[in-house]
Design a protein around this motif. Structure first.
Motif, PDB file in Angstrom:
ATOM      1  N   ALA A  28       0.825  -1.209   0.000  1.00  0.00           N
ATOM      2  CA  ALA A  28       0.000   0.000   0.000  1.00  0.00           C
ATOM      3  C   ALA A  28       0.861   1.262   0.000  1.00  0.00           C
ATOM      4  N   ALA A  29       1.997   1.219   0.686  1.00  0.00           N
ATOM      5  CA  ALA A  29       2.869   2.393   0.745  1.00  0.00           C
ATOM      6  C   ALA A  29       3.530   2.683  -0.589  1.00  0.00           C
ATOM      7  N   THR A  30       3.656   1.666  -1.447  1.00  0.00           N
ATOM      8  CA  THR A  30       4.224   1.936  -2.767  1.00  0.00           C
ATOM      9  C   THR A  30       3.217   2.614  -3.683  1.00  0.00           C
ATOM     10  N   ARG A  31       1.944   2.586  -3.313  1.00  0.00           N
ATOM     11  CA  ARG A  31       0.892   3.169  -4.142  1.00  0.00           C
ATOM     12  C   ARG A  31       0.424   4.548  -3.668  1.00  0.00           C
ATOM     13  N   HIS A  32       0.547   4.813  -2.352  1.00  0.00           N
ATOM     14  CA  HIS A  32       0.001   6.052  -1.787  1.00  0.00           C
ATOM     15  C   HIS A  32       1.040   6.738  -0.908  1.00  0.00           C
ATOM     16  N   ASP A  33       0.809   8.033  -0.650  1.00  0.00           N
ATOM     17  CA  ASP A  33       1.715   8.813   0.192  1.00  0.00           C
ATOM     18  C   ASP A  33       1.112   9.166   1.546  1.00  0.00           C
TER      19      ASP A  33
ATOM     20  N   GLU B 259      -5.820   1.034   2.123  1.00  0.00           N
ATOM     21  CA  GLU B 259      -5.404   0.079   1.098  1.00  0.00           C
ATOM     22  C   GLU B 259      -4.808  -1.182   1.719  1.00  0.00           C
ATOM     23  N   ALA B 260      -4.019  -1.031   2.780  1.00  0.00           N
ATOM     24  CA  ALA B 260      -3.409  -2.185   3.437  1.00  0.00           C
ATOM     25  C   ALA B 260      -4.473  -3.073   4.075  1.00  0.00           C
TER      26      ALA B 260
END
Length: 65
Positions: free
Chosen positions: A26-31, A39-40
Motif C-alpha cells: 500500500a505504501a508503494t501506491r500512496h503517500d 489500502e493495506a
C-alpha cells in the motif's frame, strides 16, 4: 500444556507477514497514511481470504480423496 509446540510453529509469523506485506504494498501506491492504512486493510483481507480458500481446498482434497 506443552509450550514447546507453540515455540516451533511457523504459523506464528503469518499474521506479521500479512500486515507487513500489505503495508509495504500500500505504501508503494500512496503517500498519505490514511490511504495507506485503507489500502493495506483491503489487501490484508484479500490475502487472508485467498489463503483461507487454499486451506479449505487442501483440507477437502486431503479428507475426501
Amino acid at each position: 500444556m506443552n509450550l514447546s509446540l507453540f515455540a516451533v510453529s511457523i504459523y506464528w509469523d503469518l499474521p506479521v507477514l500479512l500486515v507487513v506485506v500489505s503495508l509495504i504494498y500500500a505504501a508503494t501506491r500512496h503517500d498519505r497514511w490514511d490511504k495507506i492504512v485503507h489500502e493495506a486493510t483491503g489487501w490484508g483481507l484479500r490475502i487472508t481470504l485467498f489463503l483461507a480458500g487454499i486451506g479449505v481446498v487442501l483440507y477437502l482434497l486431503s479428507t475426501y480423496i
